[in-house]
Write an enzyme that holds these catalytic residues in place. Structure first.
Site, PDB file in Angstrom:
ATOM      1  CD  GLU A  90      34.701   3.248 -55.081  1.00 53.81           C
ATOM      2  OE1 GLU A  90      34.512   5.016 -56.339  1.00 53.81           O
ATOM      3  OE2 GLU A  90      36.042   3.113 -55.318  1.00 53.81           O
ATOM      4  CB  CYS A 114      35.528  -1.693 -56.165  1.00 51.96           C
ATOM      5  SG  CYS A 114      36.619  -0.667 -56.483  1.00 51.96           S
TER       6      CYS A 114
END
Length: 488
Positions: free
Chosen positions: A254, A288
């Site tokens: 990720e 993120c």
């Protein structure tokens, strides 16, 4: 956690069920003041080697991979031990990481529920079976991939490490975890919670803290590690994929994001503006899924520009453990300086709506504090649109219609998440279908649930975490065929 000769806190690594020191000792600093909070055993390749060997022994000689009842018991117990030390973990995470207290509490509380979810999933996961032809039986069995290497970042070290190692443990893997030096004391408290999990066999979970990359590189490249789970930057993710390719390791990555927050003319701005502010400032923008791109339809652009600028200028900075603070410091001075330079450079090609910038005077000047910034830009090819800033900085981009909004939203290499703001009941599905992103929110942002998968499109990663898919990232599927014809 122990005391150093000077009397300060010193923390160590946890390998093979034992607390181990390192040849190098480094300091953990308070990002709000720059002062030392304690010291830590700074692990590298030696610690990674010992952790891999311990995990391999535990996987090959124990019955962890075969005993799902034990796995569930250990994960349930681990969640209880974290709940016991919840307040301590929240306070330390806030102090060392720079999150304001409500955000640190959110991280820890979500982590406890996540561990319990995977404890339950250890019991409920199953394969398939069928009599595919007369007398020919076929079944699929899922079994643990082996040793799982987990590398997690400093921005949310508790939940992002658990998001990987909890499904790995539930799947029957043993674990080697590498966490960064910026959150060494918080890491150690997490290790202590795992150590206090009496039902977890020694060597199943091994963890070390390291300020460098040598330990992580060994985890990625070593043939004794079977699967990798990494959360972090896209640049490092590409390197990990390349280094792991020699052994064709399974992996979930990720990576970075540039989340577009798409505000249509018919959006409820009273509801949207506070969420947009939180999307820019939560975790000081070190997230993120930070709402780093505000895309607004032309009809409400003037109003939103005014309201969002005023709201960002009103954000109160302060120490993370001060209840009056809306936003704490960045992780360190170097990060604050880097983010400030990104905004300064954007002034050459964009309009600075809210300058933000470093705090250089007063009681906060010694810390890594930076005010939020808003930058209006037309050209989506500009660096501030294309590159992840990882700080409280957002672009303000105006679009004309749905087609224009979709094109702009998809104009970067990232595809982690997006948010759509509208009163049109069908628009979130219609527009969301065209967006190249792994998570789409309608009239909200950053809502993550344990049961549903998350991950990225394009350069935001491969694989998925959360949900059943996360368990599958750490498993192999074995097809068993058994002829048992009917007696004549």
């Amino acid at each position: 956690m122990s005391l150093s000769p000077s009397g300060s806190v010193h923390v160590r690594n946890y390998i093979g069920g034992r607390w181990t020191d390192s040849a190098t000792t480094s300091s953990s600093l308070d990002p709000a003041t720059g002062k030392e909070l304690g010291t830590f055993a700074d692990g590298g390749a030696d610690e990674a080697r010992a952790a891999i060997d311990a995990a391999r022994r535990a996987f090959e000689t124990g019955d962890w991979s075969r005993n799902r009842d034990l796995r569930a018991q250990a994960l349930f117990e681990m969640a209880d031990r974290m709940a016991d030390r919840r307040d301590e973990l929240v306070g330390l995470l806030s102090k060392e990481n720079g999150k304001i207290l409500p955000e640190a509490a959110l991280e820890v509380d979500l982590t406890i529920s996540k561990i319990r979810y995977y404890g339950a999933l250890a019991l409920t996961e199953s394969g398939r079976a069928a009599e595919v032809k007369p007398g020919l039986y076929s079944m699929t069995l899922r079994q643990a991939a082996g040793v799982a290497g987990v590398i997690a970042p400093w921005n949310s070290p508790v939940i992002l490490s658990v998001r990987s190692f909890a499904p790995a443990l539930a799947a029957g893997c043993t674990v080697v975890l590498k966490l960064p030096g910026q959150t060494a004391l918080t890491n150690n408290l997490l290790y202590e919670i795992v150590d206090a999990t009496a039902s977890l066999p020694k060597g199943v979970f091994n963890a070390f803290t390291g300020s460098g990359s040598a330990g992580a590189r060994l985890i990625v490249a070593d043939p004794g590690v079977d699967v990798i789970s990494y959360t972090g930057s896209t640049r490092v993710g590409r390197s990990i994929m390349a280094d792991a390719s020699q052994h064709l390791k399974g992996m979930s990555l990720e990576l970075g994001g540039k989340t577009p927050m798409i505000v249509f003319d018919d959006a409820d701005l009273d509801a949207a503006v506070p969420v947009l502010v939180k999307a820019i400032t939560t975790f000081t923008g070190q997230f993120c899924m930070t709402g780093s791109r505000v895309l607004v339809q032309r009809g409400v652009a003037d109003e939103l520009r005014t309201r969002l600028s005023a709201a960002l200028e009103a954000v109160r900075l302060g120490p993370a453990d001060d209840p009056a603070s809306d936003m704490g410091p960045l992780i360190d001075q170097a990060s604050a300086e880097r983010v400030d330079q990104v905004v300064a450079a954007a002034a050459a090609y964009a309009k600075i709506l809210v300058r933000g910038g470093r705090v250089t005077e007063g009681p906060l000047a010694a810390g890594a504090f930076i005010r939020p910034s808003l930058v209006e830009v037309d050209d989506v090819s500009r660096p501030i649109v294309q590159e992840e800033v990882f700080g409280p900085v957002a672009t303000f981009e105006v679009f004309d219609d749905e087609t224009d909004a979709i094109a702009r939203a998809n104009a970067t290499e990232f595809g982690l998440a997006a948010s759509i703001w509208t009163r049109d009941v069908d628009r979130p599905l219609r527009v969301g279908r065209e967006l190249e992103a792994g998570t789409i929110w309608a009239n909200t942002w950053a809502v993550i649930v344990d049961q549903m998968e998350e991950g990225g499109f394009k350069q935001s990663g491969v694989g998925r975490l959360n949900g059943i898919r996360a368990l599958e990232e750490f498993q192999e599927i074995k097809h068993v065929v058994h002829p048992a014809p009917r007696h004549a």
